[in-house]
Design a protein around this motif. Structure first.
Motif, PDB file in Angstrom:
ATOM      1  N   ALA A  37       0.809  -1.227   0.000  1.00 26.44           N
ATOM      2  CA  ALA A  37       0.000   0.000   0.000  1.00 26.44           C
ATOM      3  C   ALA A  37       0.834   1.266   0.000  1.00 26.44           C
ATOM      4  CB  ALA A  37      -0.940   0.001   1.210  1.00 26.44           C
ATOM      5  N   ASN A  38       2.139   1.149  -0.276  1.00 29.54           N
ATOM      6  CA  ASN A  38       2.971   2.344  -0.341  1.00 29.54           C
ATOM      7  C   ASN A  38       3.002   2.884  -1.764  1.00 29.54           C
ATOM      8  OD1 ASN A  38       4.046   3.317   2.116  1.00 29.54           O
ATOM      9  ND2 ASN A  38       6.085   3.412   1.217  1.00 29.54           N
ATOM     10  N   SER A  39       3.499   4.109  -1.913  1.00 28.94           N
ATOM     11  CA  SER A  39       3.635   4.678  -3.251  1.00 28.94           C
ATOM     12  C   SER A  39       5.006   4.320  -3.812  1.00 28.94           C
ATOM     13  CB  SER A  39       3.391   6.186  -3.210  1.00 28.94           C
ATOM     14  OG  SER A  39       4.291   6.820  -2.324  1.00 28.94           O
ATOM     15  N   ALA A  40       5.685   5.244  -4.449  1.00 27.60           N
ATOM     16  CA  ALA A  40       6.847   4.925  -5.281  1.00 27.60           C
ATOM     17  C   ALA A  40       7.964   4.170  -4.575  1.00 27.60           C
ATOM     18  CB  ALA A  40       7.392   6.212  -5.891  1.00 27.60           C
ATOM     19  N   ILE A  41       8.203   4.472  -3.299  1.00 25.42           N
ATOM     20  CA  ILE A  41       9.349   3.892  -2.606  1.00 25.42           C
ATOM     21  C   ILE A  41       8.867   2.922  -1.520  1.00 25.42           C
ATOM     22  CG2 ILE A  41      11.413   4.368  -1.239  1.00 25.42           C
ATOM     23  CD1 ILE A  41      11.415   7.183  -2.414  1.00 25.42           C
ATOM     24  N   PRO A  42       9.308   1.668  -1.546  1.00 26.19           N
ATOM     25  CA  PRO A  42       8.952   0.765  -0.448  1.00 26.19           C
ATOM     26  C   PRO A  42       9.747   1.113   0.798  1.00 26.19           C
ATOM     27  CG  PRO A  42      10.452  -0.334  -1.957  1.00 26.19           C
ATOM     28  CD  PRO A  42      10.119   1.000  -2.577  1.00 26.19           C
ATOM     29  N   THR A  43       9.246   0.703   1.954  1.00 25.89           N
ATOM     30  CA  THR A  43       9.981   0.866   3.207  1.00 25.89           C
ATOM     31  C   THR A  43      10.241  -0.515   3.797  1.00 25.89           C
ATOM     32  OG1 THR A  43       8.052   0.955   4.674  1.00 25.89           O
ATOM     33  CG2 THR A  43       8.696   3.017   3.584  1.00 25.89           C
ATOM     34  N   ALA A  44      10.854  -0.548   4.959  1.00 29.88           N
ATOM     35  CA  ALA A  44      11.156  -1.833   5.591  1.00 29.88           C
ATOM     36  C   ALA A  44       9.893  -2.582   5.975  1.00 29.88           C
ATOM     37  CB  ALA A  44      12.035  -1.613   6.824  1.00 29.88           C
ATOM     38  N   THR A  45       8.781  -1.875   6.137  1.00 31.11           N
ATOM     39  CA  THR A  45       7.542  -2.515   6.584  1.00 31.11           C
ATOM     40  C   THR A  45       6.384  -2.356   5.600  1.00 31.11           C
ATOM     41  OG1 THR A  45       6.943  -0.517   7.828  1.00 31.11           O
ATOM     42  CG2 THR A  45       8.143  -2.248   9.018  1.00 31.11           C
ATOM     43  N   ARG A  46       6.611  -1.626   4.494  1.00 36.04           N
ATOM     44  CA  ARG A  46       5.515  -1.369   3.569  1.00 36.04           C
ATOM     45  C   ARG A  46       5.985  -1.572   2.134  1.00 36.04           C
ATOM     46  NH1 ARG A  46       5.197   3.674   6.444  1.00 36.04           N
ATOM     47  NH2 ARG A  46       5.268   4.829   4.472  1.00 36.04           N
ATOM     48  N   ASN A  47       5.235  -2.361   1.391  1.00 34.99           N
ATOM     49  CA  ASN A  47       5.577  -2.629   0.001  1.00 34.99           C
ATOM     50  C   ASN A  47       4.793  -1.701  -0.931  1.00 34.99           C
ATOM     51  OD1 ASN A  47       7.451  -4.643  -1.184  1.00 34.99           O
ATOM     52  ND2 ASN A  47       5.722  -5.063  -2.532  1.00 34.99           N
ATOM     53  N   THR A  48       5.180  -1.694  -2.196  1.00 35.10           N
ATOM     54  CA  THR A  48       4.464  -0.897  -3.177  1.00 35.10           C
ATOM     55  C   THR A  48       3.187  -1.617  -3.627  1.00 35.10           C
ATOM     56  OG1 THR A  48       5.968  -1.792  -4.846  1.00 35.10           O
ATOM     57  CG2 THR A  48       6.463   0.384  -3.968  1.00 35.10           C
ATOM     58  N   THR A  49       2.424  -0.967  -4.480  1.00 28.06           N
ATOM     59  CA  THR A  49       1.033  -1.345  -4.708  1.00 28.06           C
ATOM     60  C   THR A  49       0.837  -2.729  -5.316  1.00 28.06           C
ATOM     61  OG1 THR A  49       0.389   0.966  -4.983  1.00 28.06           O
ATOM     62  CG2 THR A  49      -1.102  -0.687  -5.888  1.00 28.06           C
ATOM     63  N   SER A  50      -0.017  -3.506  -4.664  1.00 35.61           N
ATOM     64  CA  SER A  50      -0.532  -4.757  -5.212  1.00 35.61           C
ATOM     65  C   SER A  50      -1.672  -5.228  -4.315  1.00 35.61           C
ATOM     66  CB  SER A  50       0.548  -5.843  -5.279  1.00 35.61           C
ATOM     67  OG  SER A  50       0.042  -6.984  -5.940  1.00 35.61           O
TER      68      SER A  50
ATOM     69  N   THR B 230     -14.202   5.004   6.803  1.00 34.55           N
ATOM     70  CA  THR B 230     -12.914   4.923   6.112  1.00 34.55           C
ATOM     71  C   THR B 230     -11.960   4.049   6.911  1.00 34.55           C
ATOM     72  OG1 THR B 230     -13.171   7.155   5.183  1.00 34.55           O
ATOM     73  CG2 THR B 230     -10.951   6.234   5.221  1.00 34.55           C
ATOM     74  N   GLU B 231     -11.196   3.209   6.202  1.00 38.05           N
ATOM     75  CA  GLU B 231     -10.178   2.376   6.822  1.00 38.05           C
ATOM     76  C   GLU B 231      -8.860   2.544   6.079  1.00 38.05           C
ATOM     77  OE1 GLU B 231     -10.666   0.787   9.555  1.00 38.05           O
ATOM     78  OE2 GLU B 231     -12.855   0.844   9.684  1.00 38.05           O
ATOM     79  N   LEU B 232      -7.781   2.170   6.744  1.00 36.90           N
ATOM     80  CA  LEU B 232      -6.461   2.242   6.136  1.00 36.90           C
ATOM     81  C   LEU B 232      -6.119   0.943   5.415  1.00 36.90           C
ATOM     82  CD1 LEU B 232      -4.458   3.787   9.121  1.00 36.90           C
ATOM     83  CD2 LEU B 232      -5.221   5.001   7.054  1.00 36.90           C
ATOM     84  N   ALA B 233      -5.483   1.064   4.254  1.00 35.19           N
ATOM     85  CA  ALA B 233      -4.891  -0.099   3.595  1.00 35.19           C
ATOM     86  C   ALA B 233      -3.525  -0.338   4.237  1.00 35.19           C
ATOM     87  CB  ALA B 233      -4.741   0.155   2.103  1.00 35.19           C
ATOM     88  N   LEU B 234      -3.358  -1.479   4.847  1.00 32.25           N
ATOM     89  CA  LEU B 234      -2.098  -1.850   5.478  1.00 32.25           C
ATOM     90  C   LEU B 234      -1.651  -3.194   4.934  1.00 32.25           C
ATOM     91  CD1 LEU B 234      -3.007  -0.893   9.162  1.00 32.25           C
ATOM     92  CD2 LEU B 234      -1.660   0.455   7.535  1.00 32.25           C
ATOM     93  N   ASP B 235      -0.359  -3.344   4.692  1.00 32.36           N
ATOM     94  CA  ASP B 235       0.145  -4.581   4.114  1.00 32.36           C
ATOM     95  C   ASP B 235      -0.310  -5.787   4.931  1.00 32.36           C
ATOM     96  OD1 ASP B 235       1.474  -2.653   2.664  1.00 32.36           O
ATOM     97  OD2 ASP B 235       3.365  -3.764   2.589  1.00 32.36           O
ATOM     98  N   GLY B 236      -0.874  -6.759   4.247  1.00 34.05           N
ATOM     99  CA  GLY B 236      -1.325  -7.988   4.892  1.00 34.05           C
ATOM    100  C   GLY B 236      -2.746  -7.960   5.382  1.00 34.05           C
ATOM    101  N   HIS B 237      -3.368  -6.778   5.405  1.00 31.68           N
ATOM    102  CA  HIS B 237      -4.728  -6.694   5.920  1.00 31.68           C
ATOM    103  C   HIS B 237      -5.722  -7.212   4.886  1.00 31.68           C
ATOM    104  CE1 HIS B 237      -7.636  -5.203   8.855  1.00 31.68           C
ATOM    105  NE2 HIS B 237      -8.405  -4.906   7.830  1.00 31.68           N
TER     106      HIS B 237
END
Length: 307
Positions: free
Chosen positions: A10-23, A293-300
């Motif tokens: 759910a991240n934009s252009a740059i992934p972080t250690a805990t968040r991947n880019t869109t899928s 409204t809810e947040l998109a979080l990786d793995g949710h």
């Protein structure tokens, strides 16, 4: 299984250690569809125990890397795991050449056929895919390069036979499909049981709209009106509204305004800029306009039980 949406990134252009880019992975009654495939998507599938070989169709919104750089890796892994079933990829023009070039320079061949379906980009909505589970349409988005969103509309379900009546009335197994489709039951003794007597109404069918990447543009409202679940990018908070406009992205308030105008059931916001460590401000600003409204979080995972 009913309707289920799993956030793989759910991240934009740059992934972080805990968040991947869109899928995202959509599962509807055992049919699996992948939306976008940012770098590292196959790792996210392993992490969240997604059975990648079950994916039948992939939809790519546009050709910015954070939405397709993971595709060649996923295709190669599918190959190494023995996939032989055809895979359809709905995508912008140019992706076929990119994938074929990557395979060519690596002297690689896949065991399965890829059917590329190149999409149009216009101000309207196009019906691009249909199977026995769902119809898929494009949503015209307003981004720096041509970009489509996707609308998934689950087809109406069959009626449900009251289980206790199958044995009681001695309904032959071969007649069950027709009864589910609405037929009456004609017993051998001449008695007729009306369909409404022996069945329950069909379960609800769901709709899902995916809108990323785009700056605020309410022309999409008619295309997503009354959907059960809307994902709309919210790259920035209001403090970076000018930056959002310059980069053809949206704020959380923008996403919520679209959700409110379209009268959707639930809004999910995502595609966060890597500058943010948490998304409390995103959620607060969105809920001021659209409470559900809810947040998109990786793995949710969001399922029909949440709608």
């Amino acid at each position: 299984m009913g309707f289920e949406l799993k956030i793989l990134g759910a991240n934009s252009a740059i992934p972080t250690a805990t968040r991947n880019t869109t899928s995202q992975l959509i599962s509807i009654n055992q049919s699996h569809y992948l939306i976008d495939c940012g770098e590292g998507t196959q790792i996210q599938m392993r992490k969240y125990r997604v059975k990648m070989q079950r994916i039948k169709t992939i939809f790519i919104s546009h050709l910015h890397g954070d939405h397709f750089f993971g595709l060649i890796g996923l295709l190669n892994t599918m190959h190494l795991l023995g996939r032989q079933n055809e895979l359809s990829i709905f995508c912008p023009p140019g992706l076929r050449e990119i994938i074929n070039l990557q395979l060519k320079v690596a002297d690689s061949r896949l065991n399965f056929e890829i059917k590329f379906e190149e999409l149009e980009f216009n101000n309207g909505q196009n019906h691009i895919y249909s199977d026995n589970i769902a119809d898929v349409y494009t949503i015209p988005l307003d981004h720096r390069i041509p970009c489509n969103g996707f609308l998934f509309v689950e087809k109406p379900k069959n009626r449900r036979i009251k289980k206790e009546l199958i044995d009681k009335l001695k309904i032959p197994i071969e007649q069950l499909p027709k009864i589910k489709e609405g037929a009456d039951f004609h017993r051998e003794d001449g008695r007729v049981f009306q369909n409404e007597e022996i069945t329950l109404p069909p379960r609800k069918s769901y709709s899902y709209a995916f809108c990323s990447d785009t700056r605020y543009n309410d022309r999409i409202v008619p295309f997503i009106e009354n959907v059960d679940l809307l994902y709309h990018e919210a790259t920035f908070t209001e403090a970076f509204r000018e930056r959002a406009q310059q980069t053809y992205h949206s704020t959380a308030r923008d996403a919520a305004t679209i959700a409110e105008k379209a009268k959707v059931g639930k809004l999910i916001i995502g595609h966060y800029s890597a500058r943010y460590k948490n998304f409390d401000q995103h959620l607060e600003e969105a809920r001021e306009v659209f409470a559900n409204t809810e947040l998109a979080l990786d793995g949710h995972t969001f399922s029909s039980r949440d709608l």
